[in-house]
Design an enzyme around this catalytic site. Sequence first.
Site, PDB file in Angstrom:
ATOM      1  N   GLN A  17       0.779  -1.239   0.000  1.00 45.55           N
ATOM      2  CA  GLN A  17       0.000   0.000   0.000  1.00 45.55           C
ATOM      3  C   GLN A  17       0.808   1.286   0.000  1.00 45.55           C
ATOM      4  O   GLN A  17       0.503   2.205  -0.758  1.00 45.55           O
ATOM      5  CB  GLN A  17      -0.954   0.014   1.195  1.00 45.55           C
ATOM      6  CG  GLN A  17      -1.888   1.209   1.204  1.00 45.55           C
ATOM      7  CD  GLN A  17      -2.892   1.195   2.338  1.00 45.55           C
ATOM      8  OE1 GLN A  17      -3.560   2.181   2.610  1.00 45.55           O
ATOM      9  NE2 GLN A  17      -3.033   0.076   3.033  1.00 45.55           N
ATOM     10  N   GLU A 139       0.983  -0.942   8.729  1.00 47.13           N
ATOM     11  CA  GLU A 139       0.117   0.206   9.008  1.00 47.13           C
ATOM     12  C   GLU A 139      -0.067   0.475  10.500  1.00 47.13           C
ATOM     13  O   GLU A 139       0.249   1.553  10.999  1.00 47.13           O
ATOM     14  CB  GLU A 139      -1.248  -0.024   8.351  1.00 47.13           C
ATOM     15  CG  GLU A 139      -2.331   0.956   8.759  1.00 47.13           C
ATOM     16  CD  GLU A 139      -2.048   2.382   8.313  1.00 47.13           C
ATOM     17  OE1 GLU A 139      -2.228   3.307   9.116  1.00 47.13           O
ATOM     18  OE2 GLU A 139      -1.637   2.570   7.150  1.00 47.13           O
ATOM     19  N   ASP A 168       0.342   3.853   6.009  1.00 44.89           N
ATOM     20  CA  ASP A 168       0.672   3.442   4.645  1.00 44.89           C
ATOM     21  C   ASP A 168       0.385   4.537   3.626  1.00 44.89           C
ATOM     22  O   ASP A 168       1.288   5.117   3.043  1.00 44.89           O
ATOM     23  CB  ASP A 168      -0.111   2.172   4.284  1.00 44.89           C
ATOM     24  CG  ASP A 168       0.570   0.906   4.775  1.00 44.89           C
ATOM     25  OD1 ASP A 168       1.800   0.866   4.785  1.00 44.89           O
ATOM     26  OD2 ASP A 168      -0.129  -0.043   5.140  1.00 44.89           O
ATOM     27  N   GLY A 247      -8.559  21.133  19.051  1.00 49.10           N
ATOM     28  CA  GLY A 247      -8.235  22.525  18.742  1.00 49.10           C
ATOM     29  C   GLY A 247      -8.892  23.465  19.720  1.00 49.10           C
ATOM     30  O   GLY A 247      -9.383  23.058  20.778  1.00 49.10           O
ATOM     31  N   GLY A 248      -8.957  24.730  19.361  1.00 48.02           N
ATOM     32  CA  GLY A 248      -9.497  25.737  20.267  1.00 48.02           C
ATOM     33  C   GLY A 248     -11.010  25.795  20.297  1.00 48.02           C
ATOM     34  O   GLY A 248     -11.584  26.494  21.126  1.00 48.02           O
TER      35      GLY A 248
END
Length: 415
Positions: A17, A139, A168, A247-248
Amino acid sequence: MAKALDGVRILDFTHVQSGPTCTQLLAWFGADVIKVERAGAGDITREQLRDIPDVDSLYFTMLNHNKRSITIDTKHPEGKQVLEALIRKCDVLVENFAPGALDRMGFSWERIQELNPRMIVASVKGFGPGPYEDCKVYENVAQCAGGAASTTGFDDGPPVVTGAQIGDSGTGLHLALGIVTALYQRTHTGRGQRVLAAMQDGVLNLCRVKLRDQQRLDRTGVMKEYPQYPNGTFGEAVPRAGNASGGGQPGWILKCKGWETDPNAYIYFITQAPVWAKICNVIGKEEWATDPAYATAPARLPRLKEIFAEIERWTMTKTKFEAMQILNKHDIPCGPILSMKEIAEEPSLRKTGTIVEVDHPKRGKYLSVGNPIKLSDSPTDVKRSPLLGEHTDEVMAELGYSTEQITALRTAGAI
């Protein structure tokens, strides 16, 4: 219309892959990708996870579009000569063998440079230089070693790998960028160079926000946007954060109408600060917009579980698509949890070429992903994957071999 990488010839020694993802992307942009395979067997994924007996699997077909396949016995002396001729003619050699395999074949970097000083040799490896560089990596190993697994899942459960193939396919995308960059530099220097994309490095690059959070945690001992705050405890390392946004703007996955029987009847909802008043109006909690306990983002952080529970009471009265339609009218960020069945049947993705239907001479029609990157002056035409050795004679003729020579090499077992 000409393609972006017209004239670039890739010698593709990749399999499974990570490497095929890279070379397929280059082929979609117009590169001539010549996939070198073992006679009688080829890429191992041709036969892995088959759904039709004795037909190339979807695993193979969906990673090898727009390529040509030739079969060479690289251990045969005359097979090695064919490979040398290919190296002289090609611009890039891409491989994802185990460490040292190319050297053992007799094609070290130094030998390749002797044959073609302009050759770019691009490699996927599990780890970069260091204590683990000789280890074999797949993977999920890459996801674990790159920091993804330790930061995925819920705090009261084990580490979890993601269904996205960030080890991969993610590394293959990184390698493709490295190759194109090296090709550009070669226009100035005239020289080839080595390009390395380590799977651990690629996964870590995609997990950079967690490395950010590790440093924040080291400094403050707490991260207020994580669900462990304020009642949970933080250890020395970044914890698993469930469905928190990272995140924020706090976000969470919420149930929608039908969740009892549909495992994907959910929506991702983000409580973005600029639209907080609109959120309050939509869910019928108008008083929260001015209540000091909820009106500001810092005030809401200790109450996120309560807030999302209240929002979920509203989303459970709507299907995920109904909720999305209402929320988008108010610019409230959200997204439905789409199943693979829903994605496969989505007309807009067919229209943009993100999902394509391909016709295969033995398999028939099947769906595949198309090029995720769209260029206005280099449209992608997704062509079927090659049959094993389908283009051997064609490529040999391009190298200057006569019909008689090709027959002799085949008789000798070199091709």
